[in-house]
Design a protein around this motif. Sequence first.
Motif, short mmCIF file in Angstrom:
data_model
loop_
_atom_site.label_atom_id
_atom_site.label_comp_id
_atom_site.label_asym_id
_atom_site.label_seq_id
_atom_site.Cartn_x
_atom_site.Cartn_y
_atom_site.Cartn_z
N LEU A 61 5.31 2.54 7.90
CA LEU A 61 5.79 2.55 6.52
C LEU A 61 4.62 2.89 5.60
N ALA A 62 4.91 3.67 4.59
CA ALA A 62 3.90 4.06 3.60
C ALA A 62 4.48 3.88 2.21
N PRO A 63 3.63 3.76 1.19
CA PRO A 63 4.15 3.57 -0.18
C PRO A 63 5.07 4.69 -0.63
N SER A 64 4.89 5.88 -0.07
CA SER A 64 5.70 7.02 -0.50
C SER A 64 7.08 7.08 0.16
N ASP A 65 7.32 6.22 1.16
CA ASP A 65 8.62 6.25 1.85
C ASP A 65 9.73 5.79 0.92
N GLY A 66 10.86 6.45 1.02
CA GLY A 66 12.01 6.05 0.24
C GLY A 66 12.64 4.78 0.76
N MET B 78 4.35 -2.14 13.97
CA MET B 78 4.67 -1.62 12.65
C MET B 78 3.36 -1.42 11.90
N GLU B 79 3.04 -0.17 11.56
CA GLU B 79 1.86 0.11 10.76
C GLU B 79 2.26 0.21 9.29
N LEU B 80 1.61 -0.59 8.46
CA LEU B 80 1.79 -0.51 7.01
C LEU B 80 0.64 0.30 6.44
N ARG B 81 0.93 1.48 6.01
CA ARG B 81 -0.11 2.41 5.56
C ARG B 81 -0.28 2.26 4.04
N THR B 82 -1.26 1.52 3.64
CA THR B 82 -1.48 1.24 2.22
C THR B 82 -2.41 2.27 1.60
N SER B 83 -2.39 2.34 0.30
CA SER B 83 -3.29 3.22 -0.43
C SER B 83 -4.69 2.61 -0.45
N ILE B 84 -5.67 3.38 0.00
CA ILE B 84 -7.05 2.91 0.04
C ILE B 84 -7.87 3.78 -0.92
N ASP B 85 -8.23 3.21 -2.07
CA ASP B 85 -9.03 3.98 -3.03
C ASP B 85 -10.49 3.55 -2.97
N ASP B 86 -11.31 4.19 -3.78
CA ASP B 86 -12.75 3.92 -3.72
C ASP B 86 -13.08 2.49 -4.13
N ASP B 87 -12.33 1.93 -5.08
CA ASP B 87 -12.60 0.55 -5.49
C ASP B 87 -12.33 -0.42 -4.35
N TYR B 88 -11.27 -0.17 -3.60
CA TYR B 88 -10.99 -1.04 -2.45
C TYR B 88 -12.10 -0.91 -1.41
N ALA C 172 13.75 -3.50 -0.51
CA ALA C 172 13.87 -3.35 -1.96
C ALA C 172 13.07 -4.41 -2.72
N GLN C 173 12.92 -5.60 -2.13
CA GLN C 173 12.37 -6.71 -2.89
C GLN C 173 11.04 -7.24 -2.39
N GLU C 174 10.73 -7.03 -1.13
CA GLU C 174 9.68 -7.82 -0.50
C GLU C 174 8.45 -7.07 -0.03
N ILE C 175 8.35 -5.77 -0.25
CA ILE C 175 7.25 -5.04 0.37
C ILE C 175 6.41 -4.28 -0.65
N PRO C 176 5.69 -4.98 -1.51
CA PRO C 176 4.71 -4.29 -2.35
C PRO C 176 3.50 -3.87 -1.50
N PHE C 177 3.00 -2.67 -1.71
CA PHE C 177 1.91 -2.16 -0.88
C PHE C 177 0.55 -2.27 -1.57
N ASP C 178 0.50 -2.96 -2.70
CA ASP C 178 -0.80 -3.04 -3.38
C ASP C 178 -1.34 -4.46 -3.31
#
Length: 522
Positions: free
Chosen positions: A487-492, A428-438, A516-522
């Motif tokens: 899974l990505a943050p944009s997935d419904g 399972m790949e969790l594709r998180t948002s990677i910004d410049d600060d990270y 719904a409750q347990e997967i924050p991506f940040d």
Amino acid sequence: MVQIAYILLCHRDPERVIEQARLLVSHGDRIAIHVDKSAPEVFERIRDALKDDDRVTFAERVKCGWGEWSLVAATLNALRAAREAFSEATHFYFLSGDCLPIKPRAHIARFLADHDADFVEHHDFFESEWIKTGIREERLIYRHFFNERTRKPLFYGSLAVQKTLGLSRTLPEGLQIHIGSQWCVLRRVTLERILKLIEERPDIVRFFRTTWIPDETFFQSLVMHVTPRKEVRNRTLTFLAFSDYGLPLVLHDDHFDLIRTQGYLFARKISPNADDLRQRLTELYADPAEEVATSDTAPQLYSYVTGRGRIGRRHARRFWERGGQIGRGQEMLVVVCKKYHVAKRFVAAARRAGGPPALGYVFDEDAGALPPLGGIETSKAKRGRHRRAVLRMLFEYHETDRLMICLDPANIDALRDIRSDQCSLRVMELRTSIDDDYLLGHAKRNHLVPEGAALAEAGSLIGTLDRQFKDESEAIRDMELSRFHSLAPSDGADRAAEEIARFLDLPLAAAREMAAQEIPFD
């Protein structure tokens, strides 16, 4: 007036023991040290450094082995030495070489003065659930002449013979067996009663000499036999922290604010490399404050771990005894994610939802908490050289045929290694948002730029890291795994629930709740 005689058992790291002893006697207390007879050089170094200090005494040494009577014998030797050398000692506090105080000495003395009791964790051996797996009553009713860790075939062979021949034994007359942590605090009156009892009842010592892991039952049983129950507190005053997975954590520099507020007097498992933590605890010990505010988080942690119990048969064979294959019939679930805290939240949620036993970044973190696996668990380098052997032992330790771990996408070699085995594999790949600060934070954590570097100063490096992270994700896709989920943050919510259900073999309703409750991506 409270004067503590610390009872210290050690076998390594003499410089730390010397430092620990000098700290503990610096405010009027005393210490009796037992050094394992198997470590003569350690003993000589400690003795030479402390022999002229009349606040320190040394116990008669015995060769110690985990799970053996020798650990109790060493403790008794240290207690007798302390009793004779320190006539003013009012309390006897059991410690190991990786324990340090987490309260001011004045607070510790005030606490013991205000609580006229012994602090000994004790649970009924036969009725409690303190032991969760492995042998239970066999520890007591059969005789154990061999060490399960070093002579496993003889240990279990002897046990089998005794069972076959019906050679069980009775418990010492009138003695109720209790079990609990070995980290006790005894008053002097209790120590005198215990030593008098074993002088009068040699049958008790004979019994415990061939009991398996007697350091979890000897003092616990004898204290409850000689002391009124109202004078015994069913707890330890030494704090151990535990991970999300119920495994003990080594305490590092960034744990100071956590442990100093706990309702305990000492903490165990201080890392030998946590120099800043040791210095801050040393300064805290000298604080004159008698009262320190504490939080209520430690009792919850303590209740969790004591409810979970200890593993009775805790030492797995070493990896070279088993071969380097995970094997058919086993299934690996691997959660791949660059943000470690996101993956750890995911696997913790998966366990709560009914998923398999789960660990963190087994092959990526230096400080990951793992059960004892014969020594291979002690460093990331060792684990990385024998990945499949480590995983096989983890399957056996958890007594499961499904196991979940986290993996950094950069560690694709580990994923290839698992895929080449005969086990089943799901990813399972969790594709998180990677910004410049990270990316800048990642560069600092890996010492690629100075700690104070600004984003503008690392522009070219940030671009390189961004490309690297994308390449790592693509490399996993290029493996064309048959059971790959993403899974990505944009997935419904619906798609996320379906992916989770397929990955974990969960009912769709449970997967929806988890999504719904347990997967924050940040």
